[in-house]
Design a protein around this motif. Structure first.
Motif, PDB file in Angstrom:
ATOM      1  N   GLN A 146       0.813  -1.206   0.000  1.00 23.83           N
ATOM      2  CA  GLN A 146       0.000   0.000   0.000  1.00 23.83           C
ATOM      3  C   GLN A 146       0.850   1.262   0.000  1.00 23.83           C
ATOM      4  O   GLN A 146       0.332   2.356  -0.201  1.00 23.83           O
ATOM      5  CB  GLN A 146      -0.925  -0.004   1.228  1.00 23.83           C
ATOM      6  N   MET A 147       2.147   1.124   0.208  1.00 25.81           N
ATOM      7  CA  MET A 147       3.035   2.283   0.238  1.00 25.81           C
ATOM      8  C   MET A 147       3.416   2.691  -1.173  1.00 25.81           C
ATOM      9  O   MET A 147       3.637   1.852  -2.041  1.00 25.81           O
ATOM     10  CB  MET A 147       4.301   1.957   1.039  1.00 25.81           C
TER      11      MET A 147
ATOM     12  N   ASP B  74       7.115   6.619  -0.463  1.00 24.21           N
ATOM     13  CA  ASP B  74       7.001   6.178   0.931  1.00 24.21           C
ATOM     14  C   ASP B  74       8.028   5.101   1.249  1.00 24.21           C
ATOM     15  O   ASP B  74       8.659   5.116   2.319  1.00 24.21           O
ATOM     16  CB  ASP B  74       5.597   5.639   1.208  1.00 24.21           C
ATOM     17  N   ARG B  75       8.199   4.157   0.325  1.00 21.87           N
ATOM     18  CA  ARG B  75       9.169   3.085   0.557  1.00 21.87           C
ATOM     19  C   ARG B  75      10.590   3.647   0.626  1.00 21.87           C
ATOM     20  O   ARG B  75      11.410   3.201   1.435  1.00 21.87           O
ATOM     21  CB  ARG B  75       9.056   2.023  -0.539  1.00 21.87           C
ATOM     22  N   ALA B  76      10.880   4.635  -0.231  1.00 19.35           N
ATOM     23  CA  ALA B  76      12.209   5.263  -0.207  1.00 19.35           C
ATOM     24  C   ALA B  76      12.438   5.994   1.109  1.00 19.35           C
ATOM     25  O   ALA B  76      13.518   5.894   1.719  1.00 19.35           O
ATOM     26  CB  ALA B  76      12.349   6.220  -1.387  1.00 19.35           C
ATOM     27  N   LYS B  77      11.437   6.739   1.557  1.00 16.42           N
ATOM     28  CA  LYS B  77      11.553   7.467   2.823  1.00 16.42           C
ATOM     29  C   LYS B  77      11.726   6.504   3.992  1.00 16.42           C
ATOM     30  O   LYS B  77      12.532   6.737   4.900  1.00 16.42           O
ATOM     31  CB  LYS B  77      10.325   8.347   3.039  1.00 16.42           C
ATOM     32  N   TYR B  78      10.958   5.416   3.971  1.00 14.46           N
ATOM     33  CA  TYR B  78      11.066   4.426   5.032  1.00 14.46           C
ATOM     34  C   TYR B  78      12.472   3.845   5.080  1.00 14.46           C
ATOM     35  O   TYR B  78      13.065   3.696   6.159  1.00 14.46           O
ATOM     36  CB  TYR B  78      10.039   3.313   4.833  1.00 14.46           C
TER      37      TYR B  78
ATOM     38  N   VAL C  27      24.180  12.450   4.418  1.00 13.96           N
ATOM     39  CA  VAL C  27      22.854  12.269   3.838  1.00 13.96           C
ATOM     40  C   VAL C  27      22.644  10.782   3.591  1.00 13.96           C
ATOM     41  O   VAL C  27      23.559  10.069   3.157  1.00 13.96           O
ATOM     42  CB  VAL C  27      22.672  13.076   2.529  1.00 13.96           C
ATOM     43  N   ILE C  28      21.452  10.319   3.914  1.00 15.09           N
ATOM     44  CA  ILE C  28      21.069   8.931   3.681  1.00 15.09           C
ATOM     45  C   ILE C  28      19.908   8.947   2.696  1.00 15.09           C
ATOM     46  O   ILE C  28      18.823   9.464   3.001  1.00 15.09           O
ATOM     47  CB  ILE C  28      20.677   8.222   4.988  1.00 15.09           C
ATOM     48  N   ILE C  29      20.146   8.406   1.507  1.00 14.74           N
ATOM     49  CA  ILE C  29      19.169   8.459   0.424  1.00 14.74           C
ATOM     50  C   ILE C  29      18.550   7.081   0.252  1.00 14.74           C
ATOM     51  O   ILE C  29      19.231   6.117  -0.114  1.00 14.74           O
ATOM     52  CB  ILE C  29      19.826   8.910  -0.892  1.00 14.74           C
ATOM     53  N   GLY C  30      17.265   6.980   0.534  1.00  8.79           N
ATOM     54  CA  GLY C  30      16.565   5.716   0.374  1.00  8.79           C
ATOM     55  C   GLY C  30      15.963   5.593  -1.010  1.00  8.79           C
ATOM     56  O   GLY C  30      15.619   6.591  -1.649  1.00  8.79           O
ATOM     57  N   HIS C  31      15.823   4.354  -1.483  1.00  5.29           N
ATOM     58  CA  HIS C  31      15.233   4.073  -2.790  1.00  5.29           C
ATOM     59  C   HIS C  31      14.027   3.141  -2.614  1.00  5.29           C
ATOM     60  O   HIS C  31      13.947   2.401  -1.616  1.00  5.29           O
ATOM     61  CB  HIS C  31      16.271   3.452  -3.719  1.00  5.29           C
ATOM     62  N   PRO C  32      13.105   3.158  -3.556  1.00  5.25           N
ATOM     63  CA  PRO C  32      11.875   2.365  -3.405  1.00  5.25           C
ATOM     64  C   PRO C  32      12.099   0.868  -3.231  1.00  5.25           C
ATOM     65  O   PRO C  32      11.252   0.185  -2.659  1.00  5.25           O
ATOM     66  CB  PRO C  32      11.104   2.656  -4.699  1.00  5.25           C
ATOM     67  N   ASP C  33      13.234   0.331  -3.721  1.00  8.76           N
ATOM     68  CA  ASP C  33      13.504  -1.099  -3.580  1.00  8.76           C
ATOM     69  C   ASP C  33      14.220  -1.443  -2.279  1.00  8.76           C
ATOM     70  O   ASP C  33      14.608  -2.592  -2.058  1.00  8.76           O
ATOM     71  CB  ASP C  33      14.315  -1.611  -4.774  1.00  8.76           C
ATOM     72  N   GLY C  34      14.405  -0.460  -1.402  1.00  5.55           N
ATOM     73  CA  GLY C  34      15.077  -0.683  -0.125  1.00  5.55           C
ATOM     74  C   GLY C  34      16.561  -0.412  -0.151  1.00  5.55           C
ATOM     75  O   GLY C  34      17.220  -0.462   0.894  1.00  5.55           O
ATOM     76  N   ALA C  35      17.118  -0.136  -1.339  1.00  5.00           N
ATOM     77  CA  ALA C  35      18.538   0.220  -1.416  1.00  5.00           C
ATOM     78  C   ALA C  35      18.748   1.590  -0.776  1.00  5.00           C
ATOM     79  O   ALA C  35      17.916   2.486  -0.908  1.00  5.00           O
ATOM     80  CB  ALA C  35      19.000   0.231  -2.867  1.00  5.00           C
ATOM     81  N   VAL C  36      19.880   1.739  -0.089  1.00  2.00           N
ATOM     82  CA  VAL C  36      20.183   2.982   0.615  1.00  2.00           C
ATOM     83  C   VAL C  36      21.607   3.403   0.278  1.00  2.00           C
ATOM     84  O   VAL C  36      22.535   2.593   0.332  1.00  2.00           O
ATOM     85  CB  VAL C  36      20.034   2.819   2.144  1.00  2.00           C
TER      86      VAL C  36
ATOM     87  N   GLU D  11       9.981  -5.253   6.772  1.00  2.00           N
ATOM     88  CA  GLU D  11       9.968  -4.739   8.142  1.00  2.00           C
ATOM     89  C   GLU D  11       8.923  -3.658   8.332  1.00  2.00           C
ATOM     90  O   GLU D  11       8.395  -3.465   9.428  1.00  2.00           O
ATOM     91  CB  GLU D  11      11.349  -4.188   8.505  1.00  2.00           C
ATOM     92  N   ALA D  12       8.620  -2.933   7.270  1.00  2.00           N
ATOM     93  CA  ALA D  12       7.652  -1.849   7.382  1.00  2.00           C
ATOM     94  C   ALA D  12       6.276  -2.355   7.747  1.00  2.00           C
ATOM     95  O   ALA D  12       5.466  -1.641   8.336  1.00  2.00           O
ATOM     96  CB  ALA D  12       7.585  -1.060   6.071  1.00  2.00           C
ATOM     97  N   SER D  13       5.960  -3.604   7.412  1.00  2.00           N
ATOM     98  CA  SER D  13       4.660  -4.162   7.722  1.00  2.00           C
ATOM     99  C   SER D  13       4.460  -4.324   9.219  1.00  2.00           C
ATOM    100  O   SER D  13       3.338  -4.370   9.711  1.00  2.00           O
ATOM    101  CB  SER D  13       4.500  -5.520   7.037  1.00  2.00           C
ATOM    102  N   ASN D  14       5.572  -4.422   9.958  1.00  2.18           N
ATOM    103  CA  ASN D  14       5.482  -4.672  11.397  1.00  2.18           C
ATOM    104  C   ASN D  14       5.739  -3.447  12.249  1.00  2.18           C
ATOM    105  O   ASN D  14       5.589  -3.503  13.458  1.00  2.18           O
ATOM    106  CB  ASN D  14       6.503  -5.753  11.783  1.00  2.18           C
ATOM    107  N   ILE D  15       6.115  -2.334  11.618  1.00  2.00           N
ATOM    108  CA  ILE D  15       6.600  -1.215  12.431  1.00  2.00           C
ATOM    109  C   ILE D  15       5.522  -0.644  13.341  1.00  2.00           C
ATOM    110  O   ILE D  15       5.770  -0.262  14.466  1.00  2.00           O
ATOM    111  CB  ILE D  15       7.198  -0.105  11.533  1.00  2.00           C
TER     112      ILE D  15
END
Length: 262
Positions: free
Chosen positions: A4-5, A9-13, A224-233, A254-258
């Motif tokens: 649903q993200m 949202d996935r990149a920010k997470y 700076v920590i740059i997140g990507h939609p596939d979880g790469a950082v 992990e986001a499903s359980n946060i």
């Protein structure tokens, strides 16, 4: 939940989750404001609950303070903490030198005070916030309500001599009324298109009577920590003057359980 993200949202997470690992037991931590920072607060809340992490946190807004309380983080004022080990916050724009534009969420004054009262500042963000030149995002300038139109006129006069592409200024609104910050001030948003000299502009703006602070963060951020939609950082560290780059991978499941963890 990850289905649903949105990709953003996935990149920010991913960036927030990675940044939370930099918080160690006993630290005094500044907590930023905004959507990316809210992921950080939730992740730290999960660590407090599940790992027994003990930290003292200074929020940069009433919104962040409320969320931190809800997830079980020990919140104090900056006066009580006195000095911070680390501040983690988002950005509306950042360039290769980690100069930032912040304040889209209206908390730029508290954010700058907290960040500069820290040994280190980490910026958490997504790739869309990186720019070659700052200015596409309107630059927020916090002004006191008294005489704000005079302050606006002075700013417009100053911009005529600055290295910027456009010079449009407007009062930020909240419905039919001016937007009011946590300190009871107004915000002028400057649509500049491109900022040629952020350091000079920041110094000049803060000389205008009525201006409290502006949203240019110069020589404040260290990493700076740059997140990507596939979880790469991607992690870029400029703290020693040279850009050191490393990479990590965050498990998005992990986001499903946060929220359940909190």
């Amino acid at each position: 939940m990850t289905d649903q993200m949105t990709p953003i949202d996935r990149a920010k997470y991913a960036s927030a989750y990675c940044a939370a690992d930099f918080v160690k037991d006993g630290m005094r931590v500044g907590l930023g404001t905004g959507s990316t920072a809210s992921w950080l607060v939730r992740r730290l809340g999960a660590r407090v609950k599940n790992e027994g992490l003990r930290i003292i946190a200074v929020p940069t807004s009433t919104r962040t303070a409320q969320l931190a309380h809800e997830v079980g983080i020990n919140v104090v004022s900056l006066d009580e903490a006195r000095w911070l080990d680390l501040t983690i916050d988002g950005a509306d724009e950042f360039d290769a030198e980690l100069t930032l534009i912040k304040g889209g969420g209206g908390a730029l004054l508290h954010e700058k005070i907290v960040a500069t009262a820290s040994d280190q500042m980490i910026v958490i963000t997504d790739p869309a916030k990186e720019v070659n030149a700052l200015g596409a995002f309107p630059l927020p300038v916090e002004v006191i309500p008294f005489g704000w139109q005079a302050s606006k006129a002075l700013i417009e006069e100053i911009l005529a001599s600055m290295d910027v592409l456009d010079r449009q200024t407007r009062l930020r609104m909240n419905g039919d009324a001016p937007y009011v910050t946590d300190e009871g001030n107004y915000i002028l948003d400057l649509a500049l298109g491109r900022i040629g000299n952020a350091r000079q502009l920041s110094l000049v703006l803060n000389q205008v009577p009525g201006v409290v602070e502006n949203g240019l963060f110069v020589d404040i951020a260290d990493q700076v920590i740059i997140g990507h939609p596939d979880g790469a950082v991607e992690l870029r560290d400029l703290s020693d003057g040279s850009a050191q780059v490393s990479h990590r991978q965050v498990e998005l499941a992990e986001a499903s359980n946060i929220f359940d963890d909190i």
